[in-house]
Design a protein around this motif. Structure first.
Motif, PDB file in Angstrom:
ATOM      1  N   ALA A  67       0.869  -1.177   0.000  1.00 60.41           N
ATOM      2  CA  ALA A  67       0.000   0.000   0.000  1.00 60.41           C
ATOM      3  C   ALA A  67       0.908   1.230   0.000  1.00 60.41           C
ATOM      4  O   ALA A  67       1.486   1.593   1.027  1.00 60.41           O
ATOM      5  CB  ALA A  67      -0.895  -0.002   1.233  1.00 60.41           C
ATOM      6  N   VAL A  68       1.034   1.847  -1.151  1.00 63.13           N
ATOM      7  CA  VAL A  68       2.002   2.927  -1.343  1.00 63.13           C
ATOM      8  C   VAL A  68       1.335   4.282  -1.142  1.00 63.13           C
ATOM      9  O   VAL A  68       0.244   4.531  -1.670  1.00 63.13           O
ATOM     10  CB  VAL A  68       2.624   2.846  -2.752  1.00 63.13           C
ATOM     11  N   SER A  69       1.983   5.144  -0.391  1.00 56.70           N
ATOM     12  CA  SER A  69       1.437   6.477  -0.110  1.00 56.70           C
ATOM     13  C   SER A  69       1.213   7.258  -1.401  1.00 56.70           C
ATOM     14  O   SER A  69       2.022   7.201  -2.324  1.00 56.70           O
ATOM     15  CB  SER A  69       2.401   7.260   0.788  1.00 56.70           C
ATOM     16  N   ASP A  70       0.112   7.995  -1.453  1.00 62.78           N
ATOM     17  CA  ASP A  70      -0.198   8.826  -2.618  1.00 62.78           C
ATOM     18  C   ASP A  70       0.411  10.219  -2.515  1.00 62.78           C
ATOM     19  O   ASP A  70       0.636  10.885  -3.529  1.00 62.78           O
ATOM     20  CB  ASP A  70      -1.713   8.961  -2.789  1.00 62.78           C
ATOM     21  N   PHE A  71       0.667  10.668  -1.272  1.00 56.90           N
ATOM     22  CA  PHE A  71       1.205  12.007  -1.054  1.00 56.90           C
ATOM     23  C   PHE A  71       2.355  11.948  -0.060  1.00 56.90           C
ATOM     24  O   PHE A  71       2.439  11.032   0.771  1.00 56.90           O
ATOM     25  CB  PHE A  71       0.112  12.943  -0.525  1.00 56.90           C
ATOM     26  N   TYR A  72       3.254  12.918  -0.132  1.00 55.96           N
ATOM     27  CA  TYR A  72       4.401  12.953   0.781  1.00 55.96           C
ATOM     28  C   TYR A  72       4.839  14.393   1.018  1.00 55.96           C
ATOM     29  O   TYR A  72       4.432  15.315   0.287  1.00 55.96           O
ATOM     30  CB  TYR A  72       5.560  12.135   0.213  1.00 55.96           C
ATOM     31  N   VAL A  73       5.667  14.562   2.040  1.00 52.63           N
ATOM     32  CA  VAL A  73       6.285  15.860   2.320  1.00 52.63           C
ATOM     33  C   VAL A  73       7.705  15.807   1.763  1.00 52.63           C
ATOM     34  O   VAL A  73       8.497  14.958   2.183  1.00 52.63           O
ATOM     35  CB  VAL A  73       6.330  16.143   3.836  1.00 52.63           C
ATOM     36  N   PRO A  74       8.058  16.670   0.801  1.00 51.25           N
ATOM     37  CA  PRO A  74       9.426  16.670   0.274  1.00 51.25           C
ATOM     38  C   PRO A  74      10.450  16.835   1.395  1.00 51.25           C
ATOM     39  O   PRO A  74      10.256  17.639   2.315  1.00 51.25           O
ATOM     40  CB  PRO A  74       9.432  17.876  -0.682  1.00 51.25           C
ATOM     41  N   VAL A 111       2.955  11.817  -4.748  1.00 58.27           N
ATOM     42  CA  VAL A 111       4.040  10.876  -5.065  1.00 58.27           C
ATOM     43  C   VAL A 111       3.973  10.563  -6.559  1.00 58.27           C
ATOM     44  O   VAL A 111       2.902  10.257  -7.084  1.00 58.27           O
ATOM     45  CB  VAL A 111       3.895   9.574  -4.250  1.00 58.27           C
ATOM     46  N   PRO A 112       5.079  10.657  -7.273  1.00 59.43           N
ATOM     47  CA  PRO A 112       5.040  10.367  -8.718  1.00 59.43           C
ATOM     48  C   PRO A 112       4.592   8.933  -8.982  1.00 59.43           C
ATOM     49  O   PRO A 112       4.971   8.010  -8.263  1.00 59.43           O
ATOM     50  CB  PRO A 112       6.485  10.600  -9.170  1.00 59.43           C
ATOM     51  N   LYS A 113       3.770   8.758 -10.007  1.00 61.90           N
ATOM     52  CA  LYS A 113       3.269   7.434 -10.366  1.00 61.90           C
ATOM     53  C   LYS A 113       4.362   6.684 -11.116  1.00 61.90           C
ATOM     54  O   LYS A 113       4.702   7.017 -12.259  1.00 61.90           O
ATOM     55  CB  LYS A 113       2.025   7.555 -11.234  1.00 61.90           C
ATOM     56  N   LEU A 114       4.923   5.675 -10.478  1.00 63.19           N
ATOM     57  CA  LEU A 114       6.085   4.990 -11.033  1.00 63.19           C
ATOM     58  C   LEU A 114       5.765   3.626 -11.651  1.00 63.19           C
ATOM     59  O   LEU A 114       6.668   2.957 -12.147  1.00 63.19           O
ATOM     60  CB  LEU A 114       7.154   4.829  -9.949  1.00 63.19           C
ATOM     61  N   LEU A 115       4.497   3.225 -11.624  1.00 57.51           N
ATOM     62  CA  LEU A 115       4.159   1.929 -12.213  1.00 57.51           C
ATOM     63  C   LEU A 115       4.486   1.886 -13.698  1.00 57.51           C
ATOM     64  O   LEU A 115       5.058   0.909 -14.191  1.00 57.51           O
ATOM     65  CB  LEU A 115       2.672   1.623 -11.997  1.00 57.51           C
ATOM     66  N   SER A 116       4.136   2.946 -14.417  1.00 60.87           N
ATOM     67  CA  SER A 116       4.420   2.959 -15.854  1.00 60.87           C
ATOM     68  C   SER A 116       5.917   3.045 -16.122  1.00 60.87           C
ATOM     69  O   SER A 116       6.413   2.504 -17.114  1.00 60.87           O
ATOM     70  CB  SER A 116       3.696   4.120 -16.533  1.00 60.87           C
TER      71      SER A 116
END
Length: 318
Positions: free
Chosen positions: A188-195, A218-223
């Motif tokens: 379960a990967v976070s959708d948002f983060y604090v830089p 969070v950048p979508k890295l699946l693709s």
């Protein structure tokens, strides 16, 4: 659009705190892959398949010297159970998991096995409680067999920064295996983060009144994993929703948007009883065998996915 996405990805990795023990993790990955990707007699068709299973939820720190964080709900049960069945199916497994979540072969043990599974006979002797002895023996035996045989590599993470850096390392390392590699992305990967650079260094003080925190997506890295990091690997992602009415739509969209080979869709309340496997134009419902007390949905799910991976490998060779 493409340049904006690349900028977001670069910004995330450039600002992330350096991964601790990076060299050691990379060495373990390379050795594990080398050991399991070397077929006897040079027959490539007999090379062992290797799967990266991600499990548990990521945290988003709110301070660099972290006291508070935002968490993602996930016990890691699905990843741990699936790892057991993948090992039985002949895969070598890289188990990328959240610290403190369920572990392979330990699901049948009490929540705190060191306190619940053992009893003191006298001040110098401790033994396994009779009611837990068989489960403990099986867990120890199966775990030892997998690790000692070089078939299970466990790599822990906690934060979103650790997880994505480790996933990238794993994907780049597995890319050389082509279709023999598989990704089972159950974390379960976070959708948002604090830089990291805009994060408070020390503990946020509670006496300052209301707190405003700006979260970045969070950048979508699946693709990126699918198209750049490991373009020939067989990729399975998961979609969890609380509203069954939008579940299939979201799963189908993820299949198209990220180029996944399979999306496993599950509803929060029924996730332990059934899942929906979306692949191509097919939607396959997978149920737990309710006639067996100790059955779980991961058993038929992994059987189905292993078959789909086999088909993919054959099609990739033609």
């Amino acid at each position: 659009m493409e340049s904006t996405r690349n900028e977001e990805i670069s910004s995330f990795f450039d600002s992330a705190p350096p991964l601790k023990n990076r060299d050691n993790i990379k060495h373990k990955l390379n050795e594990f892959i080398r050991l399991n990707s070397s077929p006897n007699g040079g027959d490539e068709e007999k090379a062992r398949r290797i799967v990266c299973v991600t499990s548990g939820g990521t945290t988003v720190p709110l301070e660099q010297r972290c006291v508070r964080y935002i968490d993602n709900f996930s016990s890691g049960h699905r990843g741990a159970a699936s790892t057991e069945y993948l090992l039985k199916a002949g895969y070598a497994v890289i188990f990328l998991y959240r610290r403190g979540t369920f572990q392979p072969f330990c699901r049948s043990l009490p929540d705190d096995p060191f306190l619940e599974c053992f009893e003191s006979i006298d001040p110098k002797n401790i033994q396994v409680r009779q009611q837990h002895s068989e489960a403990v023996k099986l867990a120890i035996r199966d775990h030892h067999t997998a690790v000692a045989g070089g078939l299970l590599l466990k790599l822990p993470f906690t934060t979103i920064f650790e997880y994505l850096q480790m996933l990238q390392m794993t994907a780049l390392s597995l890319s050389s295996l082509g279709p023999h590699a598989m990704f089972y992305l159950a974390a379960a990967v976070s959708d948002f983060y604090v830089p990291w650079k805009s994060m408070a260094e020390h503990k946020i003080q509670s006496g300052s009144g209301h707190l405003d925190i700006r979260l970045v997506q969070v950048p979508k890295l699946l693709s990126v994993l699918r198209k750049e990091w490991a373009p020939m690997a067989f990729c399975i992602s998961f979609k969890l929703e609380t509203d069954s009415r939008i579940l299939q739509e979201k799963a189908e969209m993820a299949l198209r948007k990220y180029g996944m080979h399979v999306v496993v869709a599950n509803e929060l309340l029924t996730r332990k009883e059934e899942v929906f496997v979306v692949t191509g134009n097919l939607k396959i419902t997978v149920h737990r065998d309710k006639t067996q007390v100790d059955s779980d949905v991961e058993n038929p799910l992994i059987e189905l996915l292993v078959n789909r991976h086999s088909v993919y490998m054959k099609e990739s060779d033609t």
